[in-house]
Design a protein around this motif. Structure first.
Motif, PDB file in Angstrom:
ATOM      1  N   THR A  44       0.836  -1.197   0.000  1.00 56.48           N
ATOM      2  CA  THR A  44       0.000   0.000   0.000  1.00 56.48           C
ATOM      3  C   THR A  44       0.870   1.245   0.000  1.00 56.48           C
ATOM      4  N   ALA A  45       1.937   1.234   0.774  1.00 50.15           N
ATOM      5  CA  ALA A  45       2.845   2.384   0.810  1.00 50.15           C
ATOM      6  C   ALA A  45       3.469   2.596  -0.553  1.00 50.15           C
ATOM      7  N   LEU A  46       3.806   1.519  -1.246  1.00 53.04           N
ATOM      8  CA  LEU A  46       4.359   1.662  -2.581  1.00 53.04           C
ATOM      9  C   LEU A  46       3.345   2.293  -3.523  1.00 53.04           C
ATOM     10  N   GLN A  47       2.079   1.941  -3.392  1.00 53.81           N
ATOM     11  CA  GLN A  47       1.057   2.526  -4.248  1.00 53.81           C
ATOM     12  C   GLN A  47       0.973   4.030  -4.033  1.00 53.81           C
ATOM     13  N   TYR A  48       1.026   4.488  -2.797  1.00 56.52           N
ATOM     14  CA  TYR A  48       0.954   5.905  -2.518  1.00 56.52           C
ATOM     15  C   TYR A  48       2.143   6.659  -3.112  1.00 56.52           C
ATOM     16  N   ASN A  49       3.293   5.999  -3.197  1.00 62.01           N
ATOM     17  CA  ASN A  49       4.478   6.620  -3.773  1.00 62.01           C
ATOM     18  C   ASN A  49       4.463   6.613  -5.293  1.00 62.01           C
ATOM     19  N   ASP A  50       3.602   5.826  -5.893  1.00 62.79           N
ATOM     20  CA  ASP A  50       3.485   5.744  -7.341  1.00 62.79           C
ATOM     21  C   ASP A  50       2.686   6.952  -7.833  1.00 62.79           C
ATOM     22  N   PRO A  51       3.272   7.797  -8.688  1.00 62.88           N
ATOM     23  CA  PRO A  51       2.535   8.986  -9.141  1.00 62.88           C
ATOM     24  C   PRO A  51       1.295   8.645  -9.974  1.00 62.88           C
ATOM     25  N   TYR A  52       1.179   7.410 -10.412  1.00 65.74           N
ATOM     26  CA  TYR A  52      -0.009   6.998 -11.162  1.00 65.74           C
ATOM     27  C   TYR A  52      -1.123   6.481 -10.242  1.00 65.74           C
ATOM     28  N   PHE A  53      -0.861   6.393  -8.950  1.00 66.94           N
ATOM     29  CA  PHE A  53      -1.859   5.904  -8.008  1.00 66.94           C
ATOM     30  C   PHE A  53      -2.966   6.944  -7.847  1.00 66.94           C
ATOM     31  N   ILE A  54      -4.197   6.502  -8.002  1.00 70.06           N
ATOM     32  CA  ILE A  54      -5.369   7.342  -7.750  1.00 70.06           C
ATOM     33  C   ILE A  54      -6.183   6.630  -6.684  1.00 70.06           C
ATOM     34  N   SER A  55      -6.413   7.320  -5.577  1.00 68.36           N
ATOM     35  CA  SER A  55      -7.138   6.698  -4.471  1.00 68.36           C
ATOM     36  C   SER A  55      -8.623   6.619  -4.788  1.00 68.36           C
ATOM     37  N   SER A  56      -9.314   5.805  -4.042  1.00 72.68           N
ATOM     38  CA  SER A  56     -10.765   5.671  -4.237  1.00 72.68           C
ATOM     39  C   SER A  56     -11.493   6.962  -3.849  1.00 72.68           C
ATOM     40  N   HIS A  57     -10.832   7.856  -3.116  1.00 73.58           N
ATOM     41  CA  HIS A  57     -11.441   9.125  -2.714  1.00 73.58           C
ATOM     42  C   HIS A  57     -11.231  10.228  -3.746  1.00 73.58           C
ATOM     43  N   ASP A  58     -10.335  10.003  -4.703  1.00 77.28           N
ATOM     44  CA  ASP A  58     -10.085  11.004  -5.738  1.00 77.28           C
ATOM     45  C   ASP A  58     -11.161  10.913  -6.799  1.00 77.28           C
ATOM     46  N   ASN A  59     -11.680  12.063  -7.182  1.00 79.25           N
ATOM     47  CA  ASN A  59     -12.626  12.082  -8.295  1.00 79.25           C
ATOM     48  C   ASN A  59     -12.421  13.355  -9.107  1.00 79.25           C
ATOM     49  N   SER A  60     -12.853  13.319 -10.337  1.00 76.85           N
ATOM     50  CA  SER A  60     -12.572  14.415 -11.260  1.00 76.85           C
ATOM     51  C   SER A  60     -13.366  15.683 -10.952  1.00 76.85           C
ATOM     52  N   ASN A  61     -14.368  15.600 -10.092  1.00 81.14           N
ATOM     53  CA  ASN A  61     -15.163  16.785  -9.750  1.00 81.14           C
ATOM     54  C   ASN A  61     -14.628  17.526  -8.537  1.00 81.14           C
ATOM     55  N   ALA A  62     -13.551  17.032  -7.960  1.00 77.67           N
ATOM     56  CA  ALA A  62     -12.995  17.642  -6.755  1.00 77.67           C
ATOM     57  C   ALA A  62     -12.277  18.959  -7.080  1.00 77.67           C
ATOM     58  N   GLN A  63     -12.209  19.791  -6.073  1.00 77.06           N
ATOM     59  CA  GLN A  63     -11.476  21.053  -6.150  1.00 77.06           C
ATOM     60  C   GLN A  63     -10.165  20.871  -5.385  1.00 77.06           C
TER      61      GLN A  63
END
Length: 189
Positions: free
Chosen positions: A16-35
């Motif tokens: 999981t820590a490796l995923q967070y360090n990956d610049p291609y990682f998008i979390s389940s909380h990220d969405n395109s409508n966010a500010q």
């Protein structure tokens, strides 16, 4: 970059820590409508908006999409689709962090890096009127009924904006590195 297809929920914690360090990682909380950040860019608040958005992108490990350090992979790269997806996401976040009247003129910029550069080119340069306005604001700050802390915060906000738009000159010869009297510290203060 290698494709990290492991589920967020499965596997050891170090994956999981490796995923967070990956610049291609998008979390389940990220969405395109966010500010991004708490400041909406209105055209007059570039310095504050830039700082807020830079902090938000840094927290999401996506600054490379705006500063150009994460370049678009070649068309035959297996990372191309991840790059495109992330670049679209960063573009969406940026556009959602800009007042609609300005955002409409930026909708067709090709990438997050180009969008970032376009905004900086249009609004990021200090001009004499901007500096004059900040100096005028600095001279008009009064304590009135404010607490000392609030008064200081008002002053500090203007000082910080001035520092970004009109920074102190930087020593390029290296002589100040050898200074032992604290000259540079006194200038900064």
């Amino acid at each position: 970059m290698a494709n990290n297809s492991q589920s967020f929920q499965s596997g050891p914690i170090h994956n999981t820590a490796l995923q967070y360090n990956d610049p291609y990682f998008i979390s389940s909380h990220d969405n395109s409508n966010a500010q991004l950040g708490h400041v909406i860019f209105t055209g007059n608040n570039y310095v504050n908006w830039h700082r807020s958005v830079t902090n938000a992108l840094g927290a999401k490990n996506k600054l490379g999409f705006t500063n150009g350090s994460i370049v678009r992979p070649s068309d035959d790269s297996e990372d191309l689709q991840q790059w495109i997806r992330n670049d679209y996401m960063v573009c969406s976040w940026l556009i959602n962090s800009i007042d609609k009247s300005i955002a409409e003129s930026l909708m067709f910029v090709a990438s997050a890096h180009e969008l970032w550069s376009e905004i900086a080119e249009r609004y990021g340069h200090s001009t004499a009127p901007q500096l004059y306005e900040l100096h005028k604001n600095l001279m008009s700050v009064k304590q009135n009924d404010d607490s000392i802390a609030q008064y200081y915060n008002n002053l500090k906000k203007v000082w910080d904006q001035l520092h970004v738009l009109d920074p102190l000159p930087i020593c390029t010869c290296g002589i100040l590195l050898k200074c032992s009297c604290g000259f540079l510290k006194k200038i900064v203060e």
